[in-house]
Design a protein around this motif. Structure first.
Motif, mmCIF file in Angstrom:
data_model
loop_
_atom_site.group_PDB
_atom_site.id
_atom_site.type_symbol
_atom_site.label_atom_id
_atom_site.label_comp_id
_atom_site.label_asym_id
_atom_site.label_seq_id
_atom_site.Cartn_x
_atom_site.Cartn_y
_atom_site.Cartn_z
ATOM 1 N N GLY A 201 0.817 -1.201 0.000
ATOM 2 C CA GLY A 201 0.000 0.000 0.000
ATOM 3 C C GLY A 201 0.851 1.251 0.000
ATOM 4 N N ASP A 202 0.336 2.316 -0.599
ATOM 5 C CA ASP A 202 1.043 3.600 -0.621
ATOM 6 C C ASP A 202 0.043 4.697 -0.269
ATOM 7 O OD1 ASP A 202 2.314 5.970 -1.151
ATOM 8 O OD2 ASP A 202 3.121 5.367 -3.100
ATOM 9 N N GLY A 203 0.113 5.139 0.990
ATOM 10 C CA GLY A 203 -0.732 6.241 1.422
ATOM 11 C C GLY A 203 0.066 7.502 1.660
ATOM 12 N N ARG A 208 -5.203 6.107 4.570
ATOM 13 C CA ARG A 208 -5.035 4.817 5.227
ATOM 14 C C ARG A 208 -4.844 3.686 4.230
ATOM 15 N NH1 ARG A 208 -9.720 4.743 9.947
ATOM 16 N NH2 ARG A 208 -8.893 6.452 11.216
ATOM 17 N N THR A 209 -3.795 2.929 4.448
ATOM 18 C CA THR A 209 -3.541 1.681 3.750
ATOM 19 C C THR A 209 -2.430 1.002 4.549
ATOM 20 O OG1 THR A 209 -3.019 0.618 1.622
ATOM 21 C CG2 THR A 209 -1.802 2.630 2.157
ATOM 22 N N ALA A 210 -1.987 -0.156 4.094
ATOM 23 C CA ALA A 210 -0.925 -0.844 4.830
ATOM 24 C C ALA A 210 0.357 -0.012 4.779
ATOM 25 C CB ALA A 210 -0.681 -2.221 4.223
ATOM 26 N N LEU A 227 -10.629 -5.634 6.672
ATOM 27 C CA LEU A 227 -11.104 -4.364 6.132
ATOM 28 C C LEU A 227 -12.574 -4.452 5.734
ATOM 29 C CD1 LEU A 227 -8.134 -3.178 3.862
ATOM 30 C CD2 LEU A 227 -8.769 -2.318 6.113
ATOM 31 N N ILE A 255 -13.048 5.754 3.996
ATOM 32 C CA ILE A 255 -12.123 5.185 3.016
ATOM 33 C C ILE A 255 -11.753 6.245 1.984
ATOM 34 C CG2 ILE A 255 -11.742 3.352 1.329
ATOM 35 C CD1 ILE A 255 -13.926 1.746 2.691
ATOM 36 N N ARG A 258 -8.883 5.682 -4.014
ATOM 37 C CA ARG A 258 -7.716 4.833 -4.239
ATOM 38 C C ARG A 258 -7.822 4.117 -5.578
ATOM 39 N NH1 ARG A 258 -8.168 3.889 0.663
ATOM 40 N NH2 ARG A 258 -6.439 2.462 1.014
ATOM 41 N N THR A 260 -6.525 0.400 -7.045
ATOM 42 C CA THR A 260 -5.977 -0.896 -6.640
ATOM 43 C C THR A 260 -5.823 -1.782 -7.869
ATOM 44 O OG1 THR A 260 -7.118 -0.717 -4.515
ATOM 45 C CG2 THR A 260 -6.283 -2.882 -5.116
ATOM 46 N N ASP A 274 -2.073 -1.143 -3.709
ATOM 47 C CA ASP A 274 -3.137 -0.230 -3.299
ATOM 48 C C ASP A 274 -2.576 1.179 -3.189
ATOM 49 O OD1 ASP A 274 -5.784 0.396 -2.345
ATOM 50 O OD2 ASP A 274 -4.899 0.608 -0.347
ATOM 51 N N ALA A 276 -3.192 4.987 -2.527
ATOM 52 C CA ALA A 276 -4.160 5.882 -1.897
ATOM 53 C C ALA A 276 -3.608 7.274 -1.629
ATOM 54 C CB ALA A 276 -4.642 5.261 -0.579
#
Length: 286
Positions: A201-203, A208-210, A227, A255, A258, A260, A274, A276
């Protein structure tokens, strides 16, 4: 043929080079745009494609070096900006995504390289640019340019993602995967994930993401099922993300918006990306 016509002939190629080098849609478009006035003023250009490739690559190298500094303080994993298209699109970006080299898995691999290694490797191995010209881009000797490409090759050897699965296969696997997720059938979900599947994930610290890579089928399955239990099944629309099947989700409640996408191989999901970070999604129509 006018200078503008000549530039237009090479625009798609230049966008492809710049995006492969930077992993950024904005940087790729800016680099090509920045090359135009230089080309318009240039005199005695015999090989426009080679000349423009060199100029765009130099601009991208500067941006790569700046990005490398920014990443030292970046929150969480860094993913490239996604190229979102549909099968009906025929613009330059839609042409670019047909190459396996711009798949998300391939670009993530390129992010392991130094800026000089990435430029040398991409220009030579993807676009067959001679090392004499690559040396000119990097401002080094031809021998040094070869060494940069060689080191890059050693870094990516053994990690090159498998060929892109046919879209029909991707669609079949993802439909089964999403159905299993919605039903909460963890055994079915696990059966569709490769044992070594990863979720990245890239937030950027803004969505919010991993934060860290989730590795292994069991952890990936439990992450997504958790989730779904917390937020429910989000509305989405299917798209192509860097040429592979994916989805776009507009902001819904807690949420964030995003994009994905998934990597499918031999009937299994091997990776989920993912994206975001809103700074990387400005060009995406939600």
């Amino acid at each position: 043929m006018t200078t503008a016509d000549v530039f237009g002939l090479h625009r798609t190629h230049l966008i492809g080079v710049a995006y492969r080098l930077t992993g950024s849609v904005a940087d790729a478009e800016d680099a090509v745009q920045e090359a135009w006035p230089r080309f318009a003023k240039a005199e005695g250009v015999e090989d426009a494609r080679a000349w423009l490739t060199t100029v765009v690559s130099r601009i991208c190298l500067d941006r790569l070096r700046s990005a490398a500094v920014r990443r030292e303080t970046y929150v969480g994993s860094w993913l490239p900006e996604p190229l979102v298209t549909t099968p009906e699109d025929d613009d330059p970006l839609a042409t670019v995504v047909r190459s396996d080299g711009v798949r998300m898995a391939a670009l993530v691999l390129l992010d392991k390289l130094t800026p000089d290694q990435r430029v040398a490797f991409v220009l030579h191995d993807a676009f067959a640019v001679p090392f004499s010209e690559i040396a000119n881009v990097l401002g080094v000797s031809e021998a040094a340019a070869r060494q940069h490409a060689s080191r890059a090759r050693k870094t990516v050897t053994g990690s090159t993602p498998p060929p892109r699965a046919a879209l029909d296969e991707q669609r079949e696997v993802l439909e089964k995967f999403l159905t299993a997720m919605v039903s909460g059938d963890i055994d079915a979900v696990l059966g569709l994930l490769h044992p070594d599947a990863v979720m990245i994930g890239d937030g950027g610290g803004k969505a919010r993401t991993a934060v860290n890579t989730v590795s292994g089928a069991d952890k990936v399955a439990r992450f997504f099922l958790g989730l779904l239990r917390k937020y429910g099944y989000p509305e989405h629309r299917p798209v192509l993300v860097n040429g592979d099947l994916g989805m776009v989700m507009a902001a819904q409640g807690d949420i964030a918006s995003r994009v994905t996408t998934f990597t499918v191989h031999d009937g299994k999901v091997t990776a989920i990306y993912d994206m975001a970070n809103p700074d990387k999604l400005g060009h995406v129509g939600f």
